[in-house]
Design a protein around this motif. Structure first.
Motif, PDB file in Angstrom:
ATOM      1  N   GLY A 196       0.384  -2.768   2.475  1.00 59.79           N
ATOM      2  CA  GLY A 196      -0.379  -2.784   3.713  1.00 59.79           C
ATOM      3  C   GLY A 196       0.499  -2.572   4.933  1.00 59.79           C
ATOM      4  O   GLY A 196       1.730  -2.429   4.838  1.00 59.79           O
ATOM      5  N   ASP A 197      -0.146  -2.572   6.091  1.00 58.90           N
ATOM      6  CA  ASP A 197       0.578  -2.422   7.355  1.00 58.90           C
ATOM      7  C   ASP A 197       1.054  -3.759   7.897  1.00 58.90           C
ATOM      8  O   ASP A 197       1.873  -3.814   8.822  1.00 58.90           O
ATOM      9  CB  ASP A 197      -0.315  -1.723   8.388  1.00 58.90           C
ATOM     10  N   ASN A 198       0.526  -4.849   7.375  1.00 58.69           N
ATOM     11  CA  ASN A 198       0.982  -6.196   7.722  1.00 58.69           C
ATOM     12  C   ASN A 198       1.312  -6.940   6.420  1.00 58.69           C
ATOM     13  O   ASN A 198       0.567  -7.827   5.981  1.00 58.69           O
ATOM     14  CB  ASN A 198      -0.095  -6.947   8.508  1.00 58.69           C
ATOM     15  N   PRO A 199       2.419  -6.562   5.789  1.00 63.22           N
ATOM     16  CA  PRO A 199       2.734  -7.073   4.448  1.00 63.22           C
ATOM     17  C   PRO A 199       3.234  -8.506   4.468  1.00 63.22           C
ATOM     18  O   PRO A 199       3.594  -9.048   5.525  1.00 63.22           O
ATOM     19  CB  PRO A 199       3.850  -6.134   3.994  1.00 63.22           C
ATOM     20  N   PRO A 200       3.271  -9.120   3.285  1.00 59.59           N
ATOM     21  CA  PRO A 200       3.864 -10.461   3.172  1.00 59.59           C
ATOM     22  C   PRO A 200       5.346 -10.413   3.540  1.00 59.59           C
ATOM     23  O   PRO A 200       5.965  -9.348   3.550  1.00 59.59           O
ATOM     24  CB  PRO A 200       3.668 -10.823   1.696  1.00 59.59           C
ATOM     25  N   SER A 201       5.900 -11.546   3.806  1.00 60.19           N
ATOM     26  CA  SER A 201       7.313 -11.625   4.184  1.00 60.19           C
ATOM     27  C   SER A 201       8.213 -11.011   3.108  1.00 60.19           C
ATOM     28  O   SER A 201       8.084 -11.315   1.916  1.00 60.19           O
ATOM     29  CB  SER A 201       7.712 -13.087   4.398  1.00 60.19           C
ATOM     30  N   GLY A 202       9.091 -10.131   3.533  1.00 63.42           N
ATOM     31  CA  GLY A 202      10.036  -9.503   2.620  1.00 63.42           C
ATOM     32  C   GLY A 202       9.561  -8.211   2.013  1.00 63.42           C
ATOM     33  O   GLY A 202      10.362  -7.474   1.414  1.00 63.42           O
ATOM     34  N   ALA A 203       8.275  -7.894   2.125  1.00 65.68           N
ATOM     35  CA  ALA A 203       7.733  -6.664   1.554  1.00 65.68           C
ATOM     36  C   ALA A 203       7.724  -5.558   2.611  1.00 65.68           C
ATOM     37  O   ALA A 203       7.556  -5.839   3.805  1.00 65.68           O
ATOM     38  CB  ALA A 203       6.320  -6.893   1.022  1.00 65.68           C
ATOM     39  N   PRO A 204       7.890  -4.310   2.197  1.00 63.05           N
ATOM     40  CA  PRO A 204       7.894  -3.213   3.167  1.00 63.05           C
ATOM     41  C   PRO A 204       6.479  -2.871   3.617  1.00 63.05           C
ATOM     42  O   PRO A 204       5.523  -3.068   2.888  1.00 63.05           O
ATOM     43  CB  PRO A 204       8.503  -2.059   2.375  1.00 63.05           C
ATOM     44  N   LYS A 205       6.359  -2.338   4.822  1.00 62.22           N
ATOM     45  CA  LYS A 205       5.041  -1.956   5.321  1.00 62.22           C
ATOM     46  C   LYS A 205       4.873  -0.441   5.314  1.00 62.22           C
ATOM     47  O   LYS A 205       5.843   0.312   5.236  1.00 62.22           O
ATOM     48  CB  LYS A 205       4.819  -2.492   6.729  1.00 62.22           C
TER      49      LYS A 205
END
Length: 203
Positions: free
Chosen positions: A180-189
């Motif tokens: 997604g465009d607002n990913p979980p912490s540590g994940a790329p957007k």
């Protein structure tokens, strides 16, 4: 009259032989015998070559078996040797609207099905800038996961189904099929690209 008489007798003889179910010897030369080479027992058709039978040849079990002493990457026998080295991404950076699956190396083993446990090598990069954010090659360890259980992001789940083991594929996916465009912490957007080697698939 002698020639005609002889011709008449010969014609009568031929007619008699024909009525008796016999034929006169043919003067035409015999057709050459067609040689059919027998394949060695258990031999598998080479990738990219057509089998002599009208039915497509199935991959040999031996050709897709584990190689003794091979730790990383865990390649099966018959794999393309390019799978032994990490891929280099030379593709153009795009902003995909849909999932795109590009086969970079075509495998010859069985195809991945939902519910199987797959063994993968992969490199993940962001399509906005081409930077690598994750790589199993850097950890020197292949990634194992069960397909079809919702564990992976949707682009991965959809892109792997139906891919032949032994393949290297490129998955380009929009943000809504990634983190997604607002990913979980540590994940790329944003949109992502994964270059994935499908090393095994087991029930």
């Amino acid at each position: 009259m002698v020639v005609r008489a002889r011709s008449l007798r010969a014609a009568v003889l031929v007619l008699a032989l024909a009525l008796a179910g016999c034929t006169t010897p043919s003067t035409a030369p015999p057709a050459p015998a067609r040689a059919i080479a027998a394949s060695p027992a258990g031999a598998a058709a080479s990738p990219g070559t057509a089998a002599s039978s009208s039915a497509a040849a199935s991959p040999s079990i031996a050709a897709c078996a584990p190689v003794a002493g091979k730790d990383f990457p865990p390649l099966l026998s018959g794999f393309d040797p390019r799978l032994a080295t990490a891929p280099a991404d030379n593709g153009a950076l795009t902003d995909p609207k849909y999932l795109s699956v590009t086969v970079l190396i075509q495998g010859t083993c069985a195809k991945v099905a939902s519910g199987q446990r797959v063994t993968l090598n992969y490199v993940g990069l962001t399509l906005a800038d081409g930077k690598v954010f994750d790589s199993s090659w850097e950890r020197n360890q292949a990634f194992e996961v069960e397909i079809g259980k919702g564990v992976l992001i949707q682009g991965f789940e959809r892109g792997l189904i139906g891919v032949a083991v032994g393949s290297r594929i490129q998955l380009d996916m929009p943000a809504d099929l990634a983190y997604g465009d607002n990913p979980p912490s540590g994940a790329p957007k944003g949109a992502l690209r994964f270059i994935v080697d499908v090393l095994n698939a087991q029930a």
